[in-house]
Design a protein around this motif. Structure first.
Motif: not given
Ligand code: GDP
Ligand code: MG
Length: 178
Positions: A21, A24-26, A128, A156
């Motif tokens: 969450g 990372k993927s974003c 942000d 991201a």
């Molecule tokens: P991962 O589990 O680490 O791969 O996380 P994800 O990339 O799936 O992102 C998890 C959540 O955080 C999603 O709902 C994204 O939309 C949100 N998110 C990711 N990066 C950002 C960011 O830079 N700013 C904001 N506000 N939300 C983000």
């Protein structure tokens, strides 16, 4: 060590570590495709995405980016994931002190079991969301400095500092001697 090279063109394995969450993927999708999709579940399965960047000195770096979800759930699998990686990007969410703690766990894990010449970056993502910030910039700087890591805050969502993150990593990669 994951770096297949000639003097001008590097190819490196990059892994992302950090709590589920944190974004990372974003970060990967923003860097590779220039997109941000707040609804998508983009964690890649067994494969990877790649992206090449050119540096000022006309060298190129091709990042092979591994972004699996397994390491989040099964810490025991993590060594398989970061084995052979030249770069580890440890990500936390600036609104989540728990994720900052988890990032420190990953740094220690990499120091114990990762390859010693691995380039490590500490990334405070979701920059942000300033109004919800719970981890200060100074906290990030201090921890990174103590551990010999490169530090940057990114978003991201807005794309802030995403390209800079990968450019700074590229500059820090050990170069083969010609
Ligand atoms: P991962 O589990 O680490 O791969 O996380 P994800 O990339 O799936 O992102 C998890 C959540 O955080 C999603 O709902 C994204 O939309 C949100 N998110 C990711 N990066 C950002 C960011 O830079 N700013 C904001 N506000 N939300 C983000
Ligand atoms: Mg993911």
């Amino acid at each position: 060590n994951g770096a297949v090279n000639d003097a001008k063109n590097l190819r490196v394995k990059l892994v992302l570590l950090g709590d589920s969450g944190v974004g990372k993927s974003c970060i990967v999708l923003r860097f590779v495709r220039g997109q941000f999709d707040p609804t998508s579940k983009v964690t890649i399965g067994a494969s990877f995405l790649s992206q090449t960047i050119a540096l000022q000195d006309s060298t190129t770096v091709k990042f092979e980016i591994w972004d699996t979800a397994g390491q989040e759930r099964y810490a025991a699998l993590a060594p398989l994931y970061y084995r052979g990686a030249a770069v580890a990007v440890v990500v936390y969410d600036i609104t989540s002190p728990e994720s900052f703690q988890k990032a420190q766990y990953w740094v220690k894990e990499l120091q114990k079991h990762g390859s010693p010449d691995m380039v490590m970056a500490l990334v405070g993502n979701k920059a942000d969301l300033q109004e919800n910030r719970e981890v200060t910039v100074q906290d990030g700087i201090d921890y990174a400095e103590k551990n010999g890591m490169f530090f940057i805050e990114t978003s991201a969502k807005t794309a802030d500092n995403i390209n800079q993150l990968f450019e700074e990593i590229a500059k820090r990669l050990p170069r083969p001697t010609p």
